[in-house]
Motif scaffolding. Sequence first.
Motif, PDB file in Angstrom:
ATOM      1  N   VAL A  24     -22.786 -23.820  20.249  1.00 46.88           N
ATOM      2  CA  VAL A  24     -23.600 -23.750  21.464  1.00 46.88           C
ATOM      3  C   VAL A  24     -22.990 -24.615  22.563  1.00 46.88           C
ATOM      4  O   VAL A  24     -22.969 -24.223  23.735  1.00 46.88           O
ATOM      5  CB  VAL A  24     -25.056 -24.176  21.156  1.00 46.88           C
ATOM      6  N   ALA A  25     -22.467 -25.775  22.211  1.00 45.79           N
ATOM      7  CA  ALA A  25     -21.893 -26.678  23.216  1.00 45.79           C
ATOM      8  C   ALA A  25     -20.672 -26.058  23.895  1.00 45.79           C
ATOM      9  O   ALA A  25     -20.386 -26.372  25.051  1.00 45.79           O
ATOM     10  CB  ALA A  25     -21.526 -28.014  22.578  1.00 45.79           C
ATOM     11  N   ARG A  26     -19.963 -25.193  23.198  1.00 43.12           N
ATOM     12  CA  ARG A  26     -18.800 -24.535  23.803  1.00 43.12           C
ATOM     13  C   ARG A  26     -19.204 -23.612  24.944  1.00 43.12           C
ATOM     14  O   ARG A  26     -18.387 -23.265  25.790  1.00 43.12           O
ATOM     15  CB  ARG A  26     -18.020 -23.748  22.758  1.00 43.12           C
ATOM     16  N   LEU A  27     -20.465 -23.203  24.974  1.00 51.35           N
ATOM     17  CA  LEU A  27     -20.935 -22.330  26.049  1.00 51.35           C
ATOM     18  C   LEU A  27     -20.925 -23.041  27.396  1.00 51.35           C
ATOM     19  O   LEU A  27     -20.714 -22.419  28.427  1.00 51.35           O
ATOM     20  CB  LEU A  27     -22.353 -21.825  25.752  1.00 51.35           C
ATOM     21  N   PHE A  28     -21.172 -24.338  27.381  1.00 50.56           N
ATOM     22  CA  PHE A  28     -21.226 -25.060  28.650  1.00 50.56           C
ATOM     23  C   PHE A  28     -20.166 -26.139  28.780  1.00 50.56           C
ATOM     24  O   PHE A  28     -20.090 -26.783  29.807  1.00 50.56           O
ATOM     25  CB  PHE A  28     -22.610 -25.680  28.878  1.00 50.56           C
ATOM     26  N   LEU A  75     -28.821 -18.083  15.027  1.00 48.77           N
ATOM     27  CA  LEU A  75     -28.374 -18.615  16.312  1.00 48.77           C
ATOM     28  C   LEU A  75     -26.848 -18.696  16.360  1.00 48.77           C
ATOM     29  O   LEU A  75     -26.230 -18.302  17.355  1.00 48.77           O
ATOM     30  CB  LEU A  75     -28.991 -19.990  16.557  1.00 48.77           C
ATOM     31  N   LEU A  76     -26.242 -19.180  15.286  1.00 46.59           N
ATOM     32  CA  LEU A  76     -24.785 -19.257  15.228  1.00 46.59           C
ATOM     33  C   LEU A  76     -24.160 -17.872  15.324  1.00 46.59           C
ATOM     34  O   LEU A  76     -23.179 -17.676  16.054  1.00 46.59           O
ATOM     35  CB  LEU A  76     -24.345 -19.955  13.940  1.00 46.59           C
ATOM     36  N   LEU A  77     -24.729 -16.915  14.629  1.00 46.04           N
ATOM     37  CA  LEU A  77     -24.217 -15.553  14.683  1.00 46.04           C
ATOM     38  C   LEU A  77     -24.333 -14.974  16.093  1.00 46.04           C
ATOM     39  O   LEU A  77     -23.401 -14.337  16.593  1.00 46.04           O
ATOM     40  CB  LEU A  77     -24.965 -14.671  13.681  1.00 46.04           C
ATOM     41  N   ALA A  78     -25.460 -15.208  16.751  1.00 44.66           N
ATOM     42  CA  ALA A  78     -25.644 -14.719  18.116  1.00 44.66           C
ATOM     43  C   ALA A  78     -24.642 -15.340  19.077  1.00 44.66           C
ATOM     44  O   ALA A  78     -24.085 -14.658  19.941  1.00 44.66           O
ATOM     45  CB  ALA A  78     -27.066 -15.001  18.582  1.00 44.66           C
ATOM     46  N   VAL A  79     -24.384 -16.624  18.905  1.00 44.91           N
ATOM     47  CA  VAL A  79     -23.413 -17.294  19.779  1.00 44.91           C
ATOM     48  C   VAL A  79     -22.006 -16.776  19.503  1.00 44.91           C
ATOM     49  O   VAL A  79     -21.228 -16.537  20.431  1.00 44.91           O
ATOM     50  CB  VAL A  79     -23.490 -18.825  19.596  1.00 44.91           C
ATOM     51  N   LEU A  80     -21.671 -16.586  18.237  1.00 46.68           N
ATOM     52  CA  LEU A  80     -20.342 -16.084  17.897  1.00 46.68           C
ATOM     53  C   LEU A  80     -20.120 -14.677  18.419  1.00 46.68           C
ATOM     54  O   LEU A  80     -19.026 -14.346  18.876  1.00 46.68           O
ATOM     55  CB  LEU A  80     -20.125 -16.122  16.384  1.00 46.68           C
ATOM     56  N   ILE A  81     -21.137 -13.859  18.351  1.00 50.49           N
ATOM     57  CA  ILE A  81     -21.002 -12.495  18.868  1.00 50.49           C
ATOM     58  C   ILE A  81     -20.936 -12.507  20.386  1.00 50.49           C
ATOM     59  O   ILE A  81     -20.172 -11.751  20.993  1.00 50.49           O
ATOM     60  CB  ILE A  81     -22.170 -11.618  18.370  1.00 50.49           C
ATOM     61  N   GLN A  83     -19.862 -14.827  22.517  1.00 51.06           N
ATOM     62  CA  GLN A  83     -18.780 -15.537  23.209  1.00 51.06           C
ATOM     63  C   GLN A  83     -17.453 -15.259  22.536  1.00 51.06           C
ATOM     64  O   GLN A  83     -17.384 -14.987  21.358  1.00 51.06           O
ATOM     65  CB  GLN A  83     -19.068 -17.027  23.267  1.00 51.06           C
ATOM     66  N   LYS A  84     -16.423 -15.344  23.294  1.00 53.93           N
ATOM     67  CA  LYS A  84     -15.077 -15.172  22.746  1.00 53.93           C
ATOM     68  C   LYS A  84     -14.599 -16.531  22.262  1.00 53.93           C
ATOM     69  O   LYS A  84     -14.649 -17.505  22.989  1.00 53.93           O
ATOM     70  CB  LYS A  84     -14.136 -14.641  23.821  1.00 53.93           C
ATOM     71  N   TRP A  85     -14.115 -16.576  21.045  1.00 55.19           N
ATOM     72  CA  TRP A  85     -13.641 -17.839  20.486  1.00 55.19           C
ATOM     73  C   TRP A  85     -12.157 -18.011  20.754  1.00 55.19           C
ATOM     74  O   TRP A  85     -11.350 -18.163  19.839  1.00 55.19           O
ATOM     75  CB  TRP A  85     -13.952 -17.895  18.993  1.00 55.19           C
ATOM     76  N   LYS A  86     -11.814 -17.996  21.996  1.00 50.00           N
ATOM     77  CA  LYS A  86     -10.430 -18.215  22.389  1.00 50.00           C
ATOM     78  C   LYS A  86     -10.313 -19.633  22.912  1.00 50.00           C
ATOM     79  O   LYS A  86     -11.018 -20.025  23.821  1.00 50.00           O
ATOM     80  CB  LYS A  86     -10.049 -17.215  23.476  1.00 50.00           C
ATOM     81  N   ARG A  87      -9.469 -20.397  22.306  1.00 44.43           N
ATOM     82  CA  ARG A  87      -9.258 -21.765  22.788  1.00 44.43           C
ATOM     83  C   ARG A  87      -8.519 -21.712  24.117  1.00 44.43           C
ATOM     84  O   ARG A  87      -7.578 -20.967  24.269  1.00 44.43           O
ATOM     85  CB  ARG A  87      -8.423 -22.566  21.796  1.00 44.43           C
ATOM     86  N   PRO A  88      -8.948 -22.516  25.071  1.00 41.76           N
ATOM     87  CA  PRO A  88      -8.224 -22.533  26.329  1.00 41.76           C
ATOM     88  C   PRO A  88      -6.795 -23.020  26.114  1.00 41.76           C
ATOM     89  O   PRO A  88      -6.520 -23.847  25.246  1.00 41.76           O
ATOM     90  CB  PRO A  88      -9.015 -23.502  27.192  1.00 41.76           C
ATOM     91  N   SER A  89      -5.899 -22.494  26.897  1.00 44.26           N
ATOM     92  CA  SER A  89      -4.497 -22.909  26.746  1.00 44.26           C
ATOM     93  C   SER A  89      -4.342 -24.347  27.214  1.00 44.26           C
ATOM     94  O   SER A  89      -5.180 -24.893  27.926  1.00 44.26           O
ATOM     95  CB  SER A  89      -3.594 -21.984  27.562  1.00 44.26           C
ATOM     96  N   LEU A  90      -3.252 -24.964  26.813  1.00 42.58           N
ATOM     97  CA  LEU A  90      -3.018 -26.360  27.161  1.00 42.58           C
ATOM     98  C   LEU A  90      -2.845 -26.539  28.667  1.00 42.58           C
ATOM     99  O   LEU A  90      -3.143 -27.599  29.199  1.00 42.58           O
ATOM    100  CB  LEU A  90      -1.790 -26.894  26.419  1.00 42.58           C
ATOM    101  N   GLU A  91      -2.379 -25.512  29.354  1.00 45.18           N
ATOM    102  CA  GLU A  91      -2.212 -25.626  30.798  1.00 45.18           C
ATOM    103  C   GLU A  91      -3.552 -25.673  31.511  1.00 45.18           C
ATOM    104  O   GLU A  91      -3.687 -26.247  32.579  1.00 45.18           O
ATOM    105  CB  GLU A  91      -1.391 -24.445  31.351  1.00 45.18           C
ATOM    106  N   ASP A  92      -4.575 -25.043  30.940  1.00 47.07           N
ATOM    107  CA  ASP A  92      -5.886 -25.003  31.566  1.00 47.07           C
ATOM    108  C   ASP A  92      -6.681 -26.297  31.354  1.00 47.07           C
ATOM    109  O   ASP A  92      -7.627 -26.556  32.068  1.00 47.07           O
ATOM    110  CB  ASP A  92      -6.716 -23.841  31.007  1.00 47.07           C
ATOM    111  N   ARG A  93      -6.284 -27.072  30.379  1.00 52.40           N
ATOM    112  CA  ARG A  93      -7.034 -28.282  30.062  1.00 52.40           C
ATOM    113  C   ARG A  93      -6.640 -29.416  30.999  1.00 52.40           C
ATOM    114  O   ARG A  93      -5.473 -29.579  31.334  1.00 52.40           O
ATOM    115  CB  ARG A  93      -6.744 -28.734  28.633  1.00 52.40           C
TER     116      ARG A  93
END
Length: 174
Positions: A24-28, A75-81, A83-93
């Motif tokens: 859930v925290a990854r959403l924001f 709730l975990l299943l709903a969040v996983l469906i 949102q895309k679980w793509k880690r931001p690239s190192l350049e974006d961080r």
Amino acid sequence: MSAAASLLGVALVLLWITLVGYAVARLFGQDLSRMEGIAWGFACGLLLHAALYGILIALHANPGPKKLLAGEALLLLAVLIGQKWKRPSLEDRPVREAWPLPARLGLFAAAAGVGAFLVAAVAEPMWTTDYLAVWGLKGKTIYFAASLPSRLFHDASLFWSQPEYPLLLPLVFA
């Protein structure tokens, strides 16, 4: 149940709560570092756990561990469906700098304090005798006397019951 099994159970529950909260925290908080994400995940997971517990109570459902686990899994299943679980690239961080010296010293002092308390807490036994000798005795005495007898404070045979201890807890017990 042994102490090791109990500790393992608590660790698994806290890990599960952190996992659900992290999702859930990854959403924001996409720009959070991994440690910040885990910390926010733990906080969000505890908040979600408490909220789900309150919702189950409001629905007059017995909030047992199976219902809480099922609700958190949904709730975990709903969040996983959702949102895309793509880690931001190192350049974006954003670039993180090392902690300044005062922050590191403060963290070290806090850790040293927690460590010193842990050693002191493990070195001395639990205070069940304090409860029995102080608060339990005084609470029962107040209850059965239906008053505050002066012998609680002046009786020589009760020297071990710490007469200077406050009476709020015994009054609550009485």
